[in-house]
Design a protein around this motif. Structure first.
Motif, PDB file in Angstrom:
ATOM      1  N   PHE A 104      31.565  29.584  33.468  1.00 25.58           N
ATOM      2  CA  PHE A 104      31.825  30.882  34.089  1.00 25.58           C
ATOM      3  C   PHE A 104      32.330  31.907  33.085  1.00 25.58           C
ATOM      4  O   PHE A 104      32.915  31.577  32.049  1.00 25.58           O
ATOM      5  N   ALA A 105      32.056  33.141  33.416  1.00 25.26           N
ATOM      6  CA  ALA A 105      32.701  34.294  32.798  1.00 25.26           C
ATOM      7  C   ALA A 105      32.896  35.279  33.941  1.00 25.26           C
ATOM      8  O   ALA A 105      31.951  35.569  34.677  1.00 25.26           O
ATOM      9  N   PHE A 106      34.114  35.757  34.127  1.00 18.89           N
ATOM     10  CA  PHE A 106      34.334  36.656  35.248  1.00 18.89           C
ATOM     11  C   PHE A 106      35.358  37.731  34.900  1.00 18.89           C
ATOM     12  O   PHE A 106      36.164  37.588  33.968  1.00 18.89           O
ATOM     13  N   ALA A 107      35.273  38.807  35.654  1.00 18.39           N
ATOM     14  CA  ALA A 107      36.306  39.841  35.665  1.00 18.39           C
ATOM     15  C   ALA A 107      36.806  39.934  37.094  1.00 18.39           C
ATOM     16  O   ALA A 107      36.010  39.902  38.039  1.00 18.39           O
ATOM     17  N   VAL A 108      38.113  40.008  37.260  1.00 18.46           N
ATOM     18  CA  VAL A 108      38.675  40.154  38.604  1.00 18.46           C
ATOM     19  C   VAL A 108      39.753  41.242  38.554  1.00 18.46           C
ATOM     20  O   VAL A 108      40.621  41.243  37.690  1.00 18.46           O
ATOM     21  N   TRP A 109      39.630  42.189  39.461  1.00 17.48           N
ATOM     22  CA  TRP A 109      40.560  43.312  39.559  1.00 17.48           C
ATOM     23  C   TRP A 109      41.589  43.016  40.648  1.00 17.48           C
ATOM     24  O   TRP A 109      41.238  42.734  41.799  1.00 17.48           O
ATOM     25  N   ASP A 110      42.848  43.038  40.246  1.00 14.94           N
ATOM     26  CA  ASP A 110      43.966  42.856  41.173  1.00 14.94           C
ATOM     27  C   ASP A 110      44.347  44.230  41.707  1.00 14.94           C
ATOM     28  O   ASP A 110      44.989  45.021  41.013  1.00 14.94           O
ATOM     29  N   ARG A 111      43.963  44.546  42.932  1.00 10.28           N
ATOM     30  CA  ARG A 111      44.190  45.872  43.502  1.00 10.28           C
ATOM     31  C   ARG A 111      45.667  46.122  43.779  1.00 10.28           C
ATOM     32  O   ARG A 111      46.102  47.279  43.827  1.00 10.28           O
ATOM     33  N   GLU A 112      46.418  45.080  43.963  1.00 11.36           N
ATOM     34  CA  GLU A 112      47.847  45.224  44.261  1.00 11.36           C
ATOM     35  C   GLU A 112      48.643  45.555  43.014  1.00 11.36           C
ATOM     36  O   GLU A 112      49.464  46.473  43.009  1.00 11.36           O
ATOM     37  N   ARG A 113      48.388  44.811  41.926  1.00 11.35           N
ATOM     38  CA  ARG A 113      49.139  45.024  40.684  1.00 11.35           C
ATOM     39  C   ARG A 113      48.398  45.948  39.719  1.00 11.35           C
ATOM     40  O   ARG A 113      48.921  46.272  38.669  1.00 11.35           O
TER      41      ARG A 113
END
Length: 411
Positions: A104-113
């Motif tokens: 895997f390679a991923f980007a994940v955006w934490d909308r809270e922080r």
């Protein structure tokens, strides 16, 4: 950017934007597990906190799904992406990495922080490039997507070029371009501020795993060790056979691809599809061996003959495929067999990496023998010997070993 990656994801594509936060995620989809719209990306977690664009497969997602369901999570569809997002919700992004078995390679955006996480699998099977372009932090699966951004300047990194000439590839974290890095295997990166340059952090290390193995060697006899390896390989192949699309295997007739094909066939209720490219040069043609293995295993085997002209015609296309130079002689036949197999299957397993994992190259066989002979020498003298050995290319050593033939000791 995503249009440049259409070849990686021909089935679907979408964008997710948050203008106030200044973030945009794009995705091109190659549908393998859960072909419905419920598997579409970028995908938002059930709790609404996380948004991801994810390339790869999480092989243990059925087990993770069961565990998360028991903890109260519900799922709309059957994709591994949705399970991965639920794992982030349950344990956090970085702790969840320890639980993921996959490529895997991923980007994940934490909308809270308001934090962006990038991560790459343990061995770097899936690519991920990143850097600042015109003041904007950007990332992509291929360099060509970053080149599509306004403000990108394609300045060659001369240190990276020197590494390529020395190693025959550009090791991470370098890329061929100045200011653009590869995220190293087994690392994650957190972008929390516009002004700071984030640094990769390891969550897994092959060196540490090897060191633990040396400190705590397996206390079993050879027969038990063979049984353990067989079980691990059988399980690894079975996990990779999970797909909602046609599946096959590349077969050269060598040890590595033959083992993979054999373990696939042993766990399949019908003949698996195997694919081979035959070459005009008898010195490089392995199609007869592949045909014999396929016949022995009872696979549904397909073979295509490739002329020297067809192989040469691939070479001008290589820069567009790989974006940066590397010296793997198998890149042409790999493309040819992939193109041929794609007419019948979407996913194909191969034996790549077997020599590296199990010491299949001549240089590995010689390591123990060489150390027994020079281990007693003073370190300074050993360094001198090492410098002399490195002055000869690996290809030259391989040629010398082949010429020596049966005079070399066997292990």
């Amino acid at each position: 950017m995503t249009d440049t990656l259409r070849h990686r994801g021909p089935d679907d594509g979408d964008l997710w934007l948050d203008e106030r936060a200044g973030i945009a995620l794009g995705h091109r989809r190659l549908s393998i597990v859960d072909l419905s719209v419920e598997g579409r990306q970028p995908m938002i977690s059930g709790c609404g906190r996380y948004v991801t664009t994810f390339n790869g497969e999480i092989y243990n997602f059925p087990d993770l799904r069961s565990e998360l369901s028991a903890r109260g999570h519900s799922f709309r569809g059957g994709s591994d992406t949705e399970v991965m997002l639920a794992a982030f919700t349950q344990w956090g992004v970085v702790p969840a990495l320890e639980r993921l078995n996959g490529m895997f390679a991923f980007a994940v955006w934490d909308r809270e922080r308001r934090i962006l996480h990038l991560a790459r699998d343990r061995l770097g099977e899936k690519p991920l490039y990143y850097g600042r372009i015109g003041g904007t932090f950007a990332f992509a699966s291929e360099l060509k997507a970053l080149r599509a951004l306004p403000g990108f300047h394609a300045s060659v990194d001369r240190d990276a070029l020197a590494m390529m000439l020395r190693n025959r590839y550009i090791p991470s974290p370098r890329s061929i371009y100045q200011g653009i890095a590869k995220l190293p295997p087994g690392t994650h990166l957190t972008v929390a501020s516009r002004g700071l340059d984030p640094q990769p952090v390891k969550y897994w290390s092959a060196v540490e795993v090897a060191a633990r193995g040396l400190d705590e060697p397996l206390q079993v006899d050879a027969e038990a060790a063979v049984e353990m390896i067989d079980g691990l390989l059988r399980d690894a192949v079975k996990l990779r056979m999970t797909a909602d699309v046609p599946l096959g295997a590349f077969l050269s007739g060598g040890v590595d691809s033959s083992i993979v094909a054999a373990l696939m066939q042993a766990q399949s209720t019908s003949p698996i599809r195997t694919f081979t490219v035959g070459l005009a040069d008898a010195g490089y043609d392995e199609s007869a061996d592949a045909r014999a293995v396929a016949h022995h295993l009872g696979t549904d085997h397909a073979e295509v003959r490739v002329s020297p002209r067809e192989a040469l015609d691939v070479i001008p296309r290589l820069p567009a495929m790989f974006d940066e130079p590397f010296c793997d002689s198998s890149q042409v036949p790999t493309f040819l067999v992939s193109r041929f197999a794609r007419r019948q299957v979407t996913v194909a397993l191969s034996g790549d990496g077997g020599d590296e994992l199990f010491g299949g190259y001549n240089r590995y066989a010689w390591l123990a023998s060489v150390w027994r002979r020079i281990g007693w020498l003073p370190p300074a003298l050993r360094r001198g010997v090492g410098t002399a050995l490195r002055s000869v290319s690996p290809g030259a050593w391989e040629s010398m070993f082949r010429a020596a033939g049966g005079t070399l000791p066997r292990w």
